[in-house]
Design a protein around this motif. Sequence first.
Motif: not given
Length: 446
Positions: A32-42, A77-85, A87-96
């Motif tokens: 399987e191939q993992f697609f990280p999704l850095a999203t901003y739903r809030v 795939w799995q989502e990680c909320e970035t709030e378009w920032t 700081e959170k964008g970096i956190e999501c990248y490190e997680r994925f």
Amino acid sequence: MSSSLKRKLAVALLALGVHHALPGSALAAPNEQFFPLATYRVGAYASSGIPVWAGMIDYLRYINEVEGGINGVKLVWQECETEWTAEKGIECYERFKNGLDGAPVAVYQPNGAPAAYALADKAAADKIPLITLGYGRTEATDGSVFPYNFPVMLTFYSEASAVIEYIARREGGLDKLKGKKIATVYHDSAYGRETQGPLALLAEKYGFENIQIPVADPGNEQSAQWRQVRQAKPDWVFLRTWGVSTPVAIKTAARFGFPVERIIGDIWASSDEDVLPTGPAGKGYLALTPYPGGADFEIHKKIKEHILDKGKSDLKDPKSFGSVYYNSGLVNAAIAVEAIRAGQARFGKRPLDGDESRWGLEHLDIDDARLKAIGFHGLMQPLRLSCSDHEGGGAAKVQQWDGSSWKLITDWVQADRQTLRPLIEAKSGVYAKEKGIAPRDCRADG
């Protein structure tokens, strides 16, 4: 936690109505191939982001359920909320960045300019290619300096050039630009200021007056800016806003008597969400787009049949099917899928790591025949990347809002990429010197 235990937990969570904590789609297995999704739903830009993720997820689900994955490799795939920032964008990248339960990351889409800039060095060190369609570092077009950064399809430099090319068409030719006044009303940020260099160059080349008018974030009040527009009396306005500042600009322009059909929005001011709040004031507004609105493209017919009609879509509002942002999600997902497919042609029909998918991106060649085969003809421009060229397209269509929907009024308008290239190389050269990077010899790249 083992994969089997995660699956059991996911079933329990779904039974309780919890859908985002551990989605079934995010449970990896071999091949399987993992697609990280850095999203901003809030957050402030959620209304823009939500239809984007729907388009991406619907396409990934279509690839799995209709095509059986990419050459048999299923996508998770799995989502990680970035709030378009950033700081959170970096956190999501490190997680994925290390993948998910053995499924590797092939590409990473930061989905936001702040995160794209913040991750440039990290992704290069980790050998994970960033795909930034319509945003991010324009100088990353030069792959000799930025091997893991791909501002595919349309950079801000090409966007500026495409606007000037379109205006020239309307005025009767490039020679008719001399003496014209073109004002840019722009979001006063790194994003908004990105077109100043190419517009200055093009103004010098063609002899038009280049007027720059900043709008402070978030742009809720623009009377001063449009008073300045009225005083300058430009022939055209290039609108480079984002979020709430776009409908505010359109309504304020109408209040100050500037004709909306002489305003051309950039790709982040070209969505349904940008014009619906304007009411009658928005009718006639023009905008560039590398992924036009509409649900009549072949891929929409396929996704409607296999995903929407079967109740499997991520869309919450069916009216967003075929919207500009939904379509941008389709295009973003398709480019990633095709890059992996290209990499598999060399490395085998298996999940790819970042370095292998980088090779795939640099050998990506999506011509008209391929666009027709995957159902994207007309929705997406032909795209050919290389070691030295990480953009590969450089064109956009112009659409016009008729009061209820977008109507295409041009085919692809091509930027003058040859004129822009020295600017890009100068900027990438400065970056290379600052970072101590020895540029690759792309002539030797295989």
